[in-house]
Write a protein that holds these residues in place. Structure first.
Motif, PDB file in Angstrom:
ATOM      1  N   ILE A   1      14.155  87.978  38.289  1.00 37.22           N
ATOM      2  CA  ILE A   1      13.232  87.304  37.351  1.00 37.22           C
ATOM      3  C   ILE A   1      14.107  86.057  37.078  1.00 37.22           C
ATOM      4  O   ILE A   1      15.212  86.324  36.583  1.00 37.22           O
ATOM      5  CB  ILE A   1      12.755  88.087  36.038  1.00 37.22           C
ATOM      6  CG1 ILE A   1      12.000  89.260  36.764  1.00 37.22           C
ATOM      7  CG2 ILE A   1      11.859  87.056  35.159  1.00 37.22           C
ATOM      8  CD1 ILE A   1      11.328  90.155  35.421  1.00 37.22           C
ATOM      9  N   VAL A   2      13.511  84.725  36.985  1.00 37.12           N
ATOM     10  CA  VAL A   2      14.139  83.651  36.605  1.00 37.12           C
ATOM     11  C   VAL A   2      13.349  82.962  35.393  1.00 37.12           C
ATOM     12  O   VAL A   2      12.065  82.835  35.290  1.00 37.12           O
ATOM     13  CB  VAL A   2      14.301  82.676  37.680  1.00 37.12           C
ATOM     14  CG1 VAL A   2      14.868  81.487  37.279  1.00 37.12           C
ATOM     15  CG2 VAL A   2      15.007  83.371  38.961  1.00 37.12           C
ATOM     16  N   ALA A   3      14.087  82.318  34.248  1.00 38.30           N
ATOM     17  CA  ALA A   3      13.444  81.478  33.324  1.00 38.30           C
ATOM     18  C   ALA A   3      13.617  80.217  33.660  1.00 38.30           C
ATOM     19  O   ALA A   3      14.868  79.576  34.079  1.00 38.30           O
ATOM     20  CB  ALA A   3      14.099  81.997  31.968  1.00 38.30           C
TER      21      ALA A   3
ATOM     22  N   THR B   1       9.215  71.191  24.430  1.00 39.10           N
ATOM     23  CA  THR B   1       9.937  72.002  25.447  1.00 39.10           C
ATOM     24  C   THR B   1       9.083  72.915  26.235  1.00 39.10           C
ATOM     25  O   THR B   1       8.279  73.712  25.543  1.00 39.10           O
ATOM     26  CB  THR B   1      11.178  72.490  24.658  1.00 39.10           C
ATOM     27  OG1 THR B   1      12.042  71.465  24.726  1.00 39.10           O
ATOM     28  CG2 THR B   1      11.836  73.439  26.000  1.00 39.10           C
ATOM     29  N   GLY B   2       9.104  72.979  27.601  1.00 30.52           N
ATOM     30  CA  GLY B   2       8.309  74.031  28.019  1.00 30.52           C
ATOM     31  C   GLY B   2       9.180  75.178  28.478  1.00 30.52           C
ATOM     32  O   GLY B   2      10.163  74.766  29.254  1.00 30.52           O
ATOM     33  N   ILE B   3       8.565  76.409  28.430  1.00 30.28           N
ATOM     34  CA  ILE B   3       9.539  77.412  29.009  1.00 30.28           C
ATOM     35  C   ILE B   3       8.720  78.534  29.708  1.00 30.28           C
ATOM     36  O   ILE B   3       7.429  78.648  29.575  1.00 30.28           O
ATOM     37  CB  ILE B   3      10.253  78.501  27.829  1.00 30.28           C
ATOM     38  CG1 ILE B   3      11.287  77.541  27.211  1.00 30.28           C
ATOM     39  CG2 ILE B   3      10.803  79.709  28.196  1.00 30.28           C
ATOM     40  CD1 ILE B   3      11.895  77.984  26.137  1.00 30.28           C
ATOM     41  N   ALA B   4       9.073  78.932  30.874  1.00 38.38           N
ATOM     42  CA  ALA B   4       8.298  80.072  31.821  1.00 38.38           C
ATOM     43  C   ALA B   4       9.287  80.896  32.275  1.00 38.38           C
ATOM     44  O   ALA B   4      10.505  80.783  32.536  1.00 38.38           O
ATOM     45  CB  ALA B   4       7.674  79.338  32.736  1.00 38.38           C
ATOM     46  N   VAL B   5       8.710  82.260  32.382  1.00 36.44           N
ATOM     47  CA  VAL B   5       9.449  83.458  32.954  1.00 36.44           C
ATOM     48  C   VAL B   5       8.828  83.733  34.136  1.00 36.44           C
ATOM     49  O   VAL B   5       7.637  84.112  34.081  1.00 36.44           O
ATOM     50  CB  VAL B   5       9.625  84.380  31.923  1.00 36.44           C
ATOM     51  CG1 VAL B   5      10.320  85.821  32.492  1.00 36.44           C
ATOM     52  CG2 VAL B   5      10.239  84.058  30.543  1.00 36.44           C
ATOM     53  N   GLN B   6       9.462  83.613  35.320  1.00 36.94           N
ATOM     54  CA  GLN B   6       8.568  83.655  36.520  1.00 36.94           C
ATOM     55  C   GLN B   6       9.503  84.772  37.413  1.00 36.94           C
ATOM     56  O   GLN B   6      10.427  84.806  37.348  1.00 36.94           O
ATOM     57  CB  GLN B   6       8.587  82.602  37.435  1.00 36.94           C
ATOM     58  CG  GLN B   6       7.832  82.362  38.538  1.00 36.94           C
ATOM     59  CD  GLN B   6       6.172  82.656  38.450  1.00 36.94           C
ATOM     60  OE1 GLN B   6       5.723  82.095  37.695  1.00 36.94           O
ATOM     61  NE2 GLN B   6       5.896  83.250  39.498  1.00 36.94           N
TER      62      GLN B   6
ATOM     63  N   LEU C   1      13.477  86.123  24.645  1.00 33.84           N
ATOM     64  CA  LEU C   1      12.836  86.479  25.974  1.00 33.84           C
ATOM     65  C   LEU C   1      13.574  87.430  26.731  1.00 33.84           C
ATOM     66  O   LEU C   1      13.090  88.483  27.485  1.00 33.84           O
ATOM     67  CB  LEU C   1      12.173  85.391  26.753  1.00 33.84           C
ATOM     68  CG  LEU C   1      11.439  84.358  26.139  1.00 33.84           C
ATOM     69  CD1 LEU C   1      11.003  83.090  27.012  1.00 33.84           C
ATOM     70  CD2 LEU C   1      10.147  85.172  25.967  1.00 33.84           C
ATOM     71  N   SER C   2      15.054  87.303  26.902  1.00 33.53           N
ATOM     72  CA  SER C   2      15.776  88.167  27.463  1.00 33.53           C
ATOM     73  C   SER C   2      15.920  89.614  27.021  1.00 33.53           C
ATOM     74  O   SER C   2      16.448  90.421  27.854  1.00 33.53           O
ATOM     75  CB  SER C   2      17.230  87.639  27.810  1.00 33.53           C
ATOM     76  OG  SER C   2      17.836  87.350  26.183  1.00 33.53           O
ATOM     77  N   ARG C   3      15.452  89.653  25.830  1.00 29.04           N
ATOM     78  CA  ARG C   3      15.585  90.975  25.264  1.00 29.04           C
ATOM     79  C   ARG C   3      14.284  91.979  25.847  1.00 29.04           C
ATOM     80  O   ARG C   3      14.296  93.252  25.577  1.00 29.04           O
ATOM     81  CB  ARG C   3      15.669  91.031  23.699  1.00 29.04           C
ATOM     82  CG  ARG C   3      17.010  90.356  23.153  1.00 29.04           C
ATOM     83  CD  ARG C   3      17.068  90.664  21.747  1.00 29.04           C
ATOM     84  NE  ARG C   3      18.132  90.132  21.073  1.00 29.04           N
ATOM     85  CZ  ARG C   3      18.420  88.986  20.415  1.00 29.04           C
ATOM     86  NH1 ARG C   3      17.188  88.047  20.605  1.00 29.04           N
ATOM     87  NH2 ARG C   3      19.485  88.468  19.994  1.00 29.04           N
ATOM     88  N   ILE C   4      13.302  91.114  25.999  1.00 27.80           N
ATOM     89  CA  ILE C   4      12.003  91.982  26.854  1.00 27.80           C
ATOM     90  C   ILE C   4      11.851  92.000  28.193  1.00 27.80           C
ATOM     91  O   ILE C   4      10.910  92.561  28.844  1.00 27.80           O
ATOM     92  CB  ILE C   4      10.742  91.429  25.813  1.00 27.80           C
ATOM     93  CG1 ILE C   4      10.679  90.062  25.725  1.00 27.80           C
ATOM     94  CG2 ILE C   4      11.031  91.931  24.411  1.00 27.80           C
ATOM     95  CD1 ILE C   4       9.448  89.494  25.298  1.00 27.80           C
ATOM     96  N   TYR C   5      12.418  90.794  28.616  1.00 27.27           N
ATOM     97  CA  TYR C   5      12.423  90.559  30.052  1.00 27.27           C
ATOM     98  C   TYR C   5      13.805  90.716  30.982  1.00 27.27           C
ATOM     99  O   TYR C   5      14.531  89.982  30.330  1.00 27.27           O
ATOM    100  CB  TYR C   5      11.678  89.107  30.701  1.00 27.27           C
ATOM    101  CG  TYR C   5      10.296  88.906  30.158  1.00 27.27           C
ATOM    102  CD1 TYR C   5       9.347  89.723  30.735  1.00 27.27           C
ATOM    103  CD2 TYR C   5       9.855  88.258  28.804  1.00 27.27           C
ATOM    104  CE1 TYR C   5       7.945  89.498  30.365  1.00 27.27           C
ATOM    105  CE2 TYR C   5       8.633  88.033  28.696  1.00 27.27           C
ATOM    106  CZ  TYR C   5       7.531  88.511  29.536  1.00 27.27           C
ATOM    107  OH  TYR C   5       6.352  88.422  29.121  1.00 27.27           O
ATOM    108  N   PRO C   6      13.634  91.308  31.963  1.00 26.49           N
ATOM    109  CA  PRO C   6      15.271  91.515  32.635  1.00 26.49           C
ATOM    110  C   PRO C   6      15.684  90.446  33.587  1.00 26.49           C
ATOM    111  O   PRO C   6      15.650  90.364  34.726  1.00 26.49           O
ATOM    112  CB  PRO C   6      15.149  92.971  33.360  1.00 26.49           C
ATOM    113  CG  PRO C   6      13.547  92.797  33.735  1.00 26.49           C
ATOM    114  CD  PRO C   6      12.831  91.978  32.725  1.00 26.49           C
ATOM    115  N   PHE C   7      16.080  89.492  32.826  1.00 24.09           N
ATOM    116  CA  PHE C   7      16.406  88.289  33.435  1.00 24.09           C
ATOM    117  C   PHE C   7      17.935  87.541  32.859  1.00 24.09           C
ATOM    118  O   PHE C   7      18.151  87.668  31.421  1.00 24.09           O
ATOM    119  CB  PHE C   7      15.403  86.984  33.544  1.00 24.09           C
ATOM    120  CG  PHE C   7      15.124  86.360  32.122  1.00 24.09           C
ATOM    121  CD1 PHE C   7      16.274  85.208  31.708  1.00 24.09           C
ATOM    122  CD2 PHE C   7      14.379  86.761  31.471  1.00 24.09           C
ATOM    123  CE1 PHE C   7      15.907  84.587  30.750  1.00 24.09           C
ATOM    124  CE2 PHE C   7      14.263  86.048  29.994  1.00 24.09           C
ATOM    125  CZ  PHE C   7      14.977  85.104  29.669  1.00 24.09           C
TER     126      PHE C   7
END
Length: 368
Positions: free
Chosen positions: A57-59, A68-73, A152-158
């Motif tokens: 997974i990448v942010a 600012t735009g942020i995405a987790v993909q 976000l990194s605390r809930i998504y493994p990236f």
């Protein structure tokens, strides 16, 4: 299909699950709903899972001056999108106001009836002209993006983060979007993230290939304004352009853009305590202005539940009177004033104010 963040019983982020599976978990008691500072819907497993393997997974972070735009993909789905309203203009205005107030206090402190050599002119205690300092407005922008990435990194493994960098000819300090961009990269690396950089033209080319829409109004609070570029930045770790000799070239790799949770994130515009106002009042005590503490035990920015005339409202504490508490929405527009006894604290001020909904952003090419 929307993916929901999943945490292990110990709080470790796992691969997000489909919403249908999460509903079955909640119905059978295998998971419970938990909350975070961003207001993202997520669940935590009650019992240890059979495995904790994760996919890549990448942010992606598309920094700007005001937004600012942020995405987790991942390769199979878009997991999260965010639109950050940066505090650049607010911080700039407050720093200008602070300088004016300090200048006024210095003028009132000096007795100009005395000779110049006997006046109370304090000499500088140290050399504060260090140089290479990040302006407060730029620092606030970068710190807000860093805080959101950490949440976000605390809930998504990236751990991979792709940041868009701006390059221009001439003076490198002319653009607020350029100033501090490498300082932000340094801060992300110190936090333990593997940071990759990408130029804007590459992001634009990849966005056109994926068929993603781009809004002309940059202030529009939608995924197509800035978060769509975050998808392209993250997709650069799964896709690459290969030039074929004598031909135009082709893209290798694939991703799938899917609907997901979309958040509009702000900093609560709370005024700090001001002991000296811009225009002092003679013969009277200083009136209270600013501060985060209210007289009812709440703090400004606390997320609360308020009831008035049988109607329940949810919002953030923005002010108070002797017997009432002011509650505002995520855009800091006041919902109303409520009796303090009918206001219930749900979450303390986290320094973030967010509105979470669903995005309907999909690529016109479907699965590329």
């Amino acid at each position: 299909m929307i993916r929901v963040p999943v945490l292990s019983p110990k709080g470790k982020p796992l691969m997000p699950a489909k919403a249908s599976r999460v509903r079955r978990w909640l119905k059978t008691g295998k998971a419970k709903v938990v909350h975070d500072d961003l207001g993202i819907f997520q669940v935590q497993l009650v019992k240890p899972p059979s495995g904790e393997e994760t996919q890549k997974i990448v942010a992606g972070v598309d920094p700007g001056k005001l937004f600012t735009g942020i995405a987790v993909q991942s390769t199979k789905a878009t997991l999260f999108l965010a639109h950050l309203n940066l505090p650049f203009e607010n911080v700039t205005k407050r720093m200008t106001q602070r300088a004016m107030m300090r200048r006024g206090r210095r003028g009132r402190r000096i007795n100009r009836n005395l000779p110049y050599d006997q006046r109370n002119h304090r000499q500088h205690r140290f050399d504060n002209r260090k140089g290479h300092k990040i302006p407060p407005s730029i620092r606030a922008n970068k710190q807000l993006a860093l805080k959101v990435i950490q949440e976000l990194s605390r809930i998504y493994p990236f751990w991979d983060v792709v940041v868009e960098v701006i390059k221009a000819r001439g003076d490198k300090s002319f653009s607020p979007a350029m100033v501090g961009q490498y300082w932000q990269i340094e801060q992300l690396e110190q936090a333990g993230y593997a940071v990759h950089t990408q130029e804007g033209w590459y992001t634009s080319t990849l966005r056109q290939y994926l068929g993603l829409p781009k809004a002309k109004n940059k202030a529009e609070e939608s995924p197509a304004a800035h978060a769509v570029d975050g998808i392209c930045l993250a997709a650069s770790q799964f896709m690459r352009y290969r030039q074929i000799k004598g031909k135009s070239g082709t893209w290798l790799g694939s991703i799938k853009v899917t609907p997901c949770q979309f958040a509009v994130i702000n900093r609560p515009p709370v005024c700090r305590r001001q002991l000296h106002l811009m225009i002092p009042v003679k013969g009277k005590g200083r009136r209270k202005y600013g501060g985060t503490v209210t007289c009812h035990g709440f703090r400004k920015g606390d997320y609360v539940k308020a009831v008035k005339a049988g109607v329940t409202h949810y919002g953030y504490v923005s002010g108070d009177t002797k017997s009432q508490v002011s509650v505002s929405d995520a855009h800091w527009k006041r919902v109303g004033r409520f009796t303090a006894k009918k206001v219930q604290l749900l979450q303390r001020n986290t320094g973030l104010v967010s509105t979470v909904g669903l995005s309907n952003l999909t690529a016109s090419n479907g699965k590329v």
